[in-house]
Design an enzyme around this catalytic site. Structure first.
Site, short mmCIF file in Angstrom:
data_model
loop_
_atom_site.label_atom_id
_atom_site.label_comp_id
_atom_site.label_asym_id
_atom_site.label_seq_id
_atom_site.Cartn_x
_atom_site.Cartn_y
_atom_site.Cartn_z
N LYS A 1 -3.18 1.35 -8.04
CA LYS A 1 -3.18 -0.07 -7.63
C LYS A 1 -4.49 -0.76 -8.01
O LYS A 1 -4.52 -1.99 -8.16
CB LYS A 1 -2.96 -0.18 -6.12
CG LYS A 1 -1.56 0.21 -5.66
CD LYS A 1 -1.41 0.02 -4.15
CE LYS A 1 0.02 0.23 -3.68
NZ LYS A 1 0.40 1.63 -3.56
N SER B 1 -2.34 -0.63 0.98
CA SER B 1 -1.56 0.09 -0.03
C SER B 1 -0.12 -0.42 -0.07
O SER B 1 0.84 0.34 0.01
CB SER B 1 -1.58 1.60 0.25
OG SER B 1 -1.25 2.32 -0.94
N SER C 1 -1.48 6.18 -5.29
CA SER C 1 -1.73 4.76 -5.06
C SER C 1 -3.07 4.26 -5.59
O SER C 1 -3.31 3.05 -5.57
CB SER C 1 -1.64 4.45 -3.56
OG SER C 1 -0.30 4.33 -3.16
#
Length: 509
Positions: free
Chosen positions: A161, A344, A158
């Site tokens: 991102k 997230s 993640s």
């Protein structure tokens, strides 16, 4: 090992980091680049912080100038001493000339030799497995102070991102809002009133569109129904035929990982991220038909407002002749980015990747989003060697980024040349207090990082990563990224990553 700053974190260091003091430390002129969103929200927050009242961008507050313990049910402290001088164009007062130099980014950054001695034993620790990589950058200058495999492309999970956010902000700007519209199609062959009005609910790609009674700052299907029904009634249309349009996006809707509680099918029209239970945050059962469910809910809201939907609600594409009746708009992109990073949020991440593609006139599918994300980052001067953006969320193991790419993005977000990227920093979770770091930094090795470290986490089976910012003991803002791709114990890996970031906070070296 304690260096000039010692092991004990100072109150100014804690409060500076908690209020995103990186901008102050990178340049005292940062405030001149605000406000940061369409409503001037960031400017207002700085003023409230300067007065010592209210909440800041991450709901920080002040309590007698002391850090509030993690897990206490309270929220982290504000930093009026840092933010107030920014608006006046001055420097944050602490104690002595050295403190003022640190606030201006003039204190010496850590040396490469010192960082190597502190970080390498942790990078080689058993918890991260072999091949862990790292990059530490001085945010004031963009200079990499330490790198270990920093150019090696790794599965980022993640932490990708951060790249997704920077690309979207650079192309669309922090004020951009995603529209959901209702349009009326002409009904050829009928006289006025002889046939039901034909209307289309057109999705623009806002995953935060909500069907809940309490919108909570999101665009609301109920509000859209209010507006559309009012216009329809004025036109004498009490019965309509309804279709929905998802043509803004193309390609497969299903993420490569398949049906999953971490993400809904990617659609230009959905409500509440396709969650079947909207009371749950985080992973939750998702509908397989988010657009149909949103349109069915909208039909019900129209009926509640005295406009009956005749027949089945079907998918269609609005024509160029359609007349717009009503619209609702998402929160600003700055807020969507912050929400995505703090929690997230995979659905927002995939939406922002496609919004980046749409802004460039490209196909809004996985391939188009990857291509335009790369182009946006290339324009920012971010190193792209070996990278792959197979998706925007980091769920796809085909993603590849380098530690240096992530620190490059973070350093640019701290620089006054790129005020549009500031939400990349303000959205990062605060260690021990918010988002995906709320339950971390409680161990002895990392407790000193509480409230000081701000970072995006990344977790897949065998993959653990952490990338963000920290103010070191001399007042220097550092951007860091640590990527590990061969972990066997997630808890130990996370603890080691937290220890690495805390080591930077302690460093006066």
């Amino acid at each position: 090992m304690s260096g000039r700053g010692g092991w004990q974190l100072k109150t100014w260091q804690f409060t500076a980091a908690a209020a995103v003091a990186g901008l102050a430390l990178a340049s005292a002129a940062a405030a001149a680049a605000g406000p940061w969103d369409s409503g001037g929200q960031r400017t207002a927050e700085s003023r409230r912080a300067a007065s010592g009242t209210g909440t800041g961008d991450a709901d920080h507050r002040t309590e007698a100038g002391r850090p509030i313990p993690a897990g206490s049910g309270q929220i982290t402290p504000e930093a009026p001493a840092v933010l107030a001088p920014l608006e006046a164009g001055g420097l944050a007062p602490r104690t002595g000339q050295g403190a003022r130099e640190a606030a201006a980014g003039q204190a010496p950054p850590p040396t490469t030799t010192a960082l190597k001695g502190l970080l390498e034993p942790l990078l080689k620790a058993r918890g991260l497995g072999p091949g862990a990589t790292a990059s530490v950058v001085d945010a004031a200058t963009g200079q990499e102070l330490y790198g270990s495999g920093a150019k090696t492309a790794m599965v980022p999970a993640s932490t990708v991102k951060i790249a997704t956010a920077a690309a979207a902000l650079s192309v669309l700007g922090p004020d951009h809002r995603i529209r959901t519209t209702v349009v009326a199609e002409p009904a050829p062959g009928y006289e006025d009133g002889a046939a039901p009005e034909r209307i289309v609910l057109v999705g623009g790609g806002d995953p935060t569109l909500t069907a809940r009674a309490e919108a909570g700052g999101n665009a609301s299907l109920r509000t859209l129904a209010d507006r559309a029904a009012a216009v329809l009634k004025k036109r004498g249309a009490r019965t309509v035929r309804l279709a929905y349009d998802t043509s803004a996006y193309s390609g497969p809707a299903l993420h490569p990982i398949g049906p999953n509680e971490n993400i809904a099918p990617v659609s230009a029209l959905m409500a509440d991220e396709g969650r079947l239970d909207t009371s749950r945050s985080g992973p939750a059962p998702r509908t397989a038909r988010p657009a149909q469910d949103a349109a069915d809910a909208f039909a019900g809201f129209l009926a509640d407002r005295g406009v009956t939907v005749e027949g089945a609600v079907r998918q269609a594409t609005a024509t160029d002749q359609a007349e717009e009746l009503a619209d609702v708009r998402s929160a600003p992109l700055s807020a969507l980015v912050e929400r995505m990073l703090t929690h997230s949020d995979n659905d927002i991440a995939e939406a922002l990747a496609r919004q980046t593609a749409l802004a460039a006139g490209a196909e809004a599918d996985f391939a188009g989003a990857e291509r335009e994300t790369r182009r946006a980052l290339d324009r920012l001067g971010v190193p792209l060697d070996g990278t792959r953006f197979a998706d925007g969320s980091g769920l796809d193991r085909a993603d590849r980024v380098t530690a240096r790419l992530l620190t490059s993005v973070l350093a640019r977000a701290a620089h006054t040349d790129h005020p549009e990227l500031r939400p990349v920093l303000t959205g990062l979770p605060v260690a021990g207090f918010s988002g995906t770091l709320a339950g971390r930094y409680s161990g002895q090795d990392a407790a000193d990082g509480t409230g000081v470290v701000r970072a995006k986490t990344g977790t897949l089976t065998g993959v653990n990563s952490l990338a963000g910012t920290v103010v070191d003991a001399d007042g220097r803002l550092l951007a860091f990224s640590f990527l590990a791709g061969s972990t066997t114990d997630p808890a130990t890996a996370q603890s080691t990553l937290d220890h690495l970031a805390t080591t930077l906070a302690r460093c006066g070296c």
